[in-house]
Scaffold this motif. Structure first.
Motif, PDB file in Angstrom:
ATOM      1  N   ARG A 139       0.829  -1.219   0.000  1.00 52.34           N
ATOM      2  CA  ARG A 139       0.000   0.000   0.000  1.00 52.34           C
ATOM      3  C   ARG A 139       0.857   1.259   0.000  1.00 52.34           C
ATOM      4  NH1 ARG A 139      -2.759   4.163  -0.187  1.00 52.34           N
ATOM      5  NH2 ARG A 139      -4.822   4.447   0.669  1.00 52.34           N
ATOM      6  N   PRO A 140       0.661   2.165  -0.990  1.00 52.71           N
ATOM      7  CA  PRO A 140       1.403   3.431  -0.998  1.00 52.71           C
ATOM      8  C   PRO A 140       0.871   4.397   0.068  1.00 52.71           C
ATOM      9  CG  PRO A 140      -0.103   3.325  -2.865  1.00 52.71           C
ATOM     10  CD  PRO A 140      -0.185   1.994  -2.152  1.00 52.71           C
ATOM     11  N   ALA A 141       1.490   5.556   0.154  1.00 51.32           N
ATOM     12  CA  ALA A 141       1.144   6.550   1.180  1.00 51.32           C
ATOM     13  C   ALA A 141      -0.324   6.969   1.107  1.00 51.32           C
ATOM     14  CB  ALA A 141       2.048   7.774   1.030  1.00 51.32           C
ATOM     15  N   TRP A 142      -0.877   7.217   2.272  1.00 51.08           N
ATOM     16  CA  TRP A 142      -2.246   7.692   2.421  1.00 51.08           C
ATOM     17  C   TRP A 142      -2.246   9.221   2.486  1.00 51.08           C
ATOM     18  CZ3 TRP A 142      -6.364   4.189   3.654  1.00 51.08           C
ATOM     19  CH2 TRP A 142      -5.970   2.874   3.936  1.00 51.08           C
ATOM     20  N   ARG A 143      -3.289   9.837   2.011  1.00 51.33           N
ATOM     21  CA  ARG A 143      -3.535  11.243   2.338  1.00 51.33           C
ATOM     22  C   ARG A 143      -4.126  11.248   3.741  1.00 51.33           C
ATOM     23  NH1 ARG A 143      -6.044  11.049  -2.696  1.00 51.33           N
ATOM     24  NH2 ARG A 143      -8.062  11.363  -1.682  1.00 51.33           N
ATOM     25  N   ASP A 144      -3.949  12.316   4.496  1.00 47.64           N
ATOM     26  CA  ASP A 144      -4.474  12.384   5.866  1.00 47.64           C
ATOM     27  C   ASP A 144      -5.957  12.048   5.922  1.00 47.64           C
ATOM     28  OD1 ASP A 144      -2.343  13.005   7.689  1.00 47.64           O
ATOM     29  OD2 ASP A 144      -2.238  15.007   6.799  1.00 47.64           O
ATOM     30  N   SER A 145      -6.734  12.608   5.015  1.00 49.49           N
ATOM     31  CA  SER A 145      -8.183  12.375   5.034  1.00 49.49           C
ATOM     32  C   SER A 145      -8.514  10.913   4.738  1.00 49.49           C
ATOM     33  CB  SER A 145      -8.887  13.298   4.035  1.00 49.49           C
ATOM     34  OG  SER A 145      -8.414  13.061   2.724  1.00 49.49           O
ATOM     35  N   LEU A 172      -6.571   8.336   5.428  1.00 54.18           N
ATOM     36  CA  LEU A 172      -6.163   7.570   6.609  1.00 54.18           C
ATOM     37  C   LEU A 172      -7.205   7.697   7.707  1.00 54.18           C
ATOM     38  CD1 LEU A 172      -3.972   5.805   7.869  1.00 54.18           C
ATOM     39  CD2 LEU A 172      -2.815   7.898   8.597  1.00 54.18           C
ATOM     40  N   ASP A 173      -7.690   8.906   7.937  1.00 56.84           N
ATOM     41  CA  ASP A 173      -8.718   9.114   8.963  1.00 56.84           C
ATOM     42  C   ASP A 173      -9.980   8.325   8.645  1.00 56.84           C
ATOM     43  OD1 ASP A 173      -7.031  10.812  10.367  1.00 56.84           O
ATOM     44  OD2 ASP A 173      -7.871  12.629   9.473  1.00 56.84           O
ATOM     45  N   SER A 174     -10.416   8.359   7.391  1.00 56.42           N
ATOM     46  CA  SER A 174     -11.619   7.616   6.985  1.00 56.42           C
ATOM     47  C   SER A 174     -11.424   6.110   7.152  1.00 56.42           C
ATOM     48  CB  SER A 174     -11.971   7.919   5.526  1.00 56.42           C
ATOM     49  OG  SER A 174     -12.358   9.254   5.380  1.00 56.42           O
ATOM     50  N   ALA A 175     -10.246   5.615   6.785  1.00 59.65           N
ATOM     51  CA  ALA A 175      -9.964   4.183   6.908  1.00 59.65           C
ATOM     52  C   ALA A 175      -9.980   3.741   8.367  1.00 59.65           C
ATOM     53  CB  ALA A 175      -8.623   3.846   6.264  1.00 59.65           C
ATOM     54  N   ILE A 176      -9.400   4.550   9.241  1.00 63.32           N
ATOM     55  CA  ILE A 176      -9.376   4.217  10.675  1.00 63.32           C
ATOM     56  C   ILE A 176     -10.796   4.208  11.230  1.00 63.32           C
ATOM     57  CG2 ILE A 176      -8.600   4.991  12.951  1.00 63.32           C
ATOM     58  CD1 ILE A 176      -6.395   3.731  11.150  1.00 63.32           C
ATOM     59  N   ILE A 216       4.532   7.687   9.179  1.00 66.74           N
ATOM     60  CA  ILE A 216       4.913   6.583   8.288  1.00 66.74           C
ATOM     61  C   ILE A 216       3.829   6.332   7.249  1.00 66.74           C
ATOM     62  CG2 ILE A 216       5.210   4.061   8.190  1.00 66.74           C
ATOM     63  CD1 ILE A 216       6.790   4.341  10.853  1.00 66.74           C
ATOM     64  N   TYR A 217       2.585   6.235   7.690  1.00 62.98           N
ATOM     65  CA  TYR A 217       1.504   5.870   6.779  1.00 62.98           C
ATOM     66  C   TYR A 217       1.164   6.970   5.785  1.00 62.98           C
ATOM     67  CZ  TYR A 217       1.154   1.711   9.585  1.00 62.98           C
ATOM     68  OH  TYR A 217       1.457   0.528  10.221  1.00 62.98           O
ATOM     69  N   THR A 218       1.454   8.240   6.124  1.00 60.72           N
ATOM     70  CA  THR A 218       1.168   9.331   5.192  1.00 60.72           C
ATOM     71  C   THR A 218       2.374   9.719   4.330  1.00 60.72           C
ATOM     72  OG1 THR A 218       1.606  10.986   6.908  1.00 60.72           O
ATOM     73  CG2 THR A 218      -0.704  10.310   6.575  1.00 60.72           C
ATOM     74  N   THR A 219       3.543   9.157   4.614  1.00 60.56           N
ATOM     75  CA  THR A 219       4.720   9.454   3.784  1.00 60.56           C
ATOM     76  C   THR A 219       5.234   8.213   3.063  1.00 60.56           C
ATOM     77  OG1 THR A 219       6.245   9.156   5.652  1.00 60.56           O
ATOM     78  CG2 THR A 219       5.453  11.399   5.222  1.00 60.56           C
ATOM     79  N   VAL A 220       5.262   7.080   3.741  1.00 60.55           N
ATOM     80  CA  VAL A 220       5.797   5.834   3.173  1.00 60.55           C
ATOM     81  C   VAL A 220       4.669   4.951   2.655  1.00 60.55           C
ATOM     82  CG1 VAL A 220       7.106   3.726   3.711  1.00 60.55           C
ATOM     83  CG2 VAL A 220       7.789   5.918   4.712  1.00 60.55           C
ATOM     84  N   GLY A 221       3.591   4.870   3.406  1.00 67.50           N
ATOM     85  CA  GLY A 221       2.475   3.994   3.079  1.00 67.50           C
ATOM     86  C   GLY A 221       2.433   2.811   4.027  1.00 67.50           C
ATOM     87  N   GLY A 222       1.456   1.951   3.841  1.00 66.23           N
ATOM     88  CA  GLY A 222       1.329   0.764   4.671  1.00 66.23           C
ATOM     89  C   GLY A 222      -0.110   0.452   5.024  1.00 66.23           C
ATOM     90  N   THR A 223      -0.270  -0.483   5.939  1.00 66.73           N
ATOM     91  CA  THR A 223      -1.602  -0.966   6.336  1.00 66.73           C
ATOM     92  C   THR A 223      -1.758  -0.881   7.855  1.00 66.73           C
ATOM     93  OG1 THR A 223      -0.744  -3.217   6.340  1.00 66.73           O
ATOM     94  CG2 THR A 223      -1.864  -2.489   4.338  1.00 66.73           C
TER      95      THR A 223
END
Length: 186
Positions: A100-106, A108-112, A133-140
């Motif tokens: 998974r590539p980097a998330w946008r803040d919005s 990531l918030d929606s996914a959480i 990490i999740y907003t610059t590198v990506g991940g799950t």
């Protein structure tokens, strides 16, 4: 491979040195999520045959969650697959690599928020390090504390993305077999 997860590290190294993974398939591929392999039944599986439930002789590996050491499901993380056993013990052979590539803040918030609707994840929160990490590198992030991460890619992200982009069937098995060869490099 991480020293903080010695059971998983040592299991993986032993299997690699024995040639266990050679010619096995990446049998589960979900673009923008992960690629999974290590099922020994895939060595001789016919194209399109359902796979993914195989294991090696021996017991599951006890969970080694190390989020306290900053080990998260970032893009490129090598982690152990598992079934729904209550101890969250890992498969002794199947693994996945987070793509998974980097998330946008919005995003990531929606996914959480969405994941918190599931009882298993109702207390899911991210610390500042995880958010960065999740907003610059990506991940799950929803897998942290549920599956053991025991290593990470240092190179080969282009190959990871190429495998993840392969066309798959309804069970997420690539339409074209993708076989692996795994070696220990010091």
């Amino acid at each position: 491979l991480y020293n903080e997860t010695p059971l998983h590290r040592d299991n993986f190294v032993a299997k690699v040195k024995s040639g266990f993974y050679d010619s096995l398939l990446f049998h589960r591929v979900i673009n923008n999520f992960m690629i999974q392999g290590g099922d020994p039944t895939t060595k001789y599986a016919a194209t399109g045959q359902p796979v993914g439930s195989g294991s090696a002789p021996g017991d599951r590996i006890p969970a080694e969650f190390r989020t306290d050491k900053g080990i998260y499901h970032k893009r490129g993380a090598l982690a152990a697959a598992r079934d729904n056993n209550p101890e969250k013990a890992s498969s002794n052979c199947q693994f996945y690599i987070v793509q998974r590539p980097a998330w946008r803040d919005s995003q990531l918030d929606s996914a959480i928020i969405q994941r918190r609707l599931t009882p298993e994840f109702e207390n899911l929160t991210l610390n500042e390090e995880q958010r960065k990490i999740y907003t610059t590198v990506g991940g799950t992030p929803h897998l942290d504390g549920g599956y053991t991460v025991y290593g990470e890619l240092e190179i080969g992200f282009d190959v990871l993305d190429k495998i993840a982009a392969e066309a798959t069937n309804a069970q997420n098995r690539p339409l074209q077999d993708i076989r692996m060869t795994v070696k220990v490099i010091k």
